[in-house]
Write a protein that holds these residues in place. Structure first.
Motif, mmCIF file in Angstrom:
data_model
loop_
_atom_site.group_PDB
_atom_site.id
_atom_site.type_symbol
_atom_site.label_atom_id
_atom_site.label_comp_id
_atom_site.label_asym_id
_atom_site.label_seq_id
_atom_site.Cartn_x
_atom_site.Cartn_y
_atom_site.Cartn_z
ATOM 1 N N LEU A 62 47.372 40.852 30.845
ATOM 2 C CA LEU A 62 45.952 40.999 31.180
ATOM 3 C C LEU A 62 45.848 41.499 32.607
ATOM 4 O O LEU A 62 46.552 41.007 33.487
ATOM 5 C CB LEU A 62 45.221 39.660 31.081
ATOM 6 N N GLY A 63 44.964 42.450 32.811
ATOM 7 C CA GLY A 63 44.669 42.904 34.167
ATOM 8 C C GLY A 63 43.607 42.007 34.773
ATOM 9 O O GLY A 63 43.237 40.973 34.222
ATOM 10 N N ARG A 64 43.079 42.439 35.883
ATOM 11 C CA ARG A 64 42.051 41.630 36.542
ATOM 12 C C ARG A 64 40.671 41.957 35.978
ATOM 13 O O ARG A 64 40.477 42.993 35.355
ATOM 14 C CB ARG A 64 42.095 41.848 38.038
ATOM 15 N N LEU A 65 39.750 41.060 36.218
ATOM 16 C CA LEU A 65 38.358 41.292 35.836
ATOM 17 C C LEU A 65 37.736 42.275 36.806
ATOM 18 O O LEU A 65 37.920 42.155 38.014
ATOM 19 C CB LEU A 65 37.562 39.985 35.923
ATOM 20 N N VAL A 66 37.004 43.241 36.269
ATOM 21 C CA VAL A 66 36.336 44.237 37.106
ATOM 22 C C VAL A 66 34.873 44.284 36.696
ATOM 23 O O VAL A 66 34.559 44.465 35.523
ATOM 24 C CB VAL A 66 36.984 45.637 36.919
ATOM 25 N N ARG A 67 33.994 44.101 37.664
ATOM 26 C CA ARG A 67 32.556 44.210 37.403
ATOM 27 C C ARG A 67 32.159 45.675 37.552
ATOM 28 O O ARG A 67 32.482 46.309 38.553
ATOM 29 C CB ARG A 67 31.764 43.342 38.364
ATOM 30 N N THR A 68 31.477 46.180 36.527
ATOM 31 C CA THR A 68 30.988 47.557 36.559
ATOM 32 C C THR A 68 29.481 47.533 36.343
ATOM 33 O O THR A 68 28.901 46.470 36.100
ATOM 34 C CB THR A 68 31.643 48.403 35.438
ATOM 35 N N SER A 69 28.877 48.691 36.366
ATOM 36 C CA SER A 69 27.436 48.758 36.124
ATOM 37 C C SER A 69 27.115 48.387 34.675
ATOM 38 O O SER A 69 25.994 48.009 34.359
ATOM 39 C CB SER A 69 26.910 50.156 36.433
#
Length: 127
Positions: A62-69
């Motif tokens: 699993l990669g990291r959590l990324v907040r996007t629009s």
């Protein structure tokens, strides 16, 4: 002659306060749900990956959590070391494993999220 009754608004004020707390707690709840769903997906993927050697299953991360629009995204990748056994067929197989696992999780998603959201609301509103 008409008369007006008296109302005790304390319960309504308490509910309003608890609803505000639920709204503030929602981003953390949503992030926790996404982490849990990503972990479930990773478990499904690893279970479908052939176990000729432990390296294939252990390669999924699993990669990291990324907040996007558009919301929150989690990357799932396979870090297989390239060698002569690596081929386009292996990449196709990994993509197929990922696709099947995602479809399975999507079918389970409504039941999982209904329970989690109901629990979140009951806990936050103290019903």
């Amino acid at each position: 002659m008409s008369s007006f009754g008296r109302f005790d608004l304390e319960e309504w004020r308490g509910l309003e306060k608890r609803m505000g707390q639920v709204v503030r707690a929602y981003p953390s709840f949503a992030e926790g749900c996404i982490k849990e769903l990503a972990a479930r997906l990773l478990a499904k993927i690893k279970a479908r990956t052939p176990a000729d050697s432990g390296n294939l299953r252990d390669g999924w991360k699993l990669g990291r959590l990324v907040r996007t629009s558009e919301g929150i995204q989690v990357e799932i990748r396979h870090s297989m070391v390239k060698n002569e056994d690596s081929s386009e067929d292996g990449e196709d197989q990994r993509q197929q494993i990922l696709k099947i696992s995602m479809e399975e999780l999507n079918r389970e998603l409504p039941g999982i999220m209904d329970k989690k959201f109901e629990h979140f609301l009951k806990q936050g509103l103290r019903w």
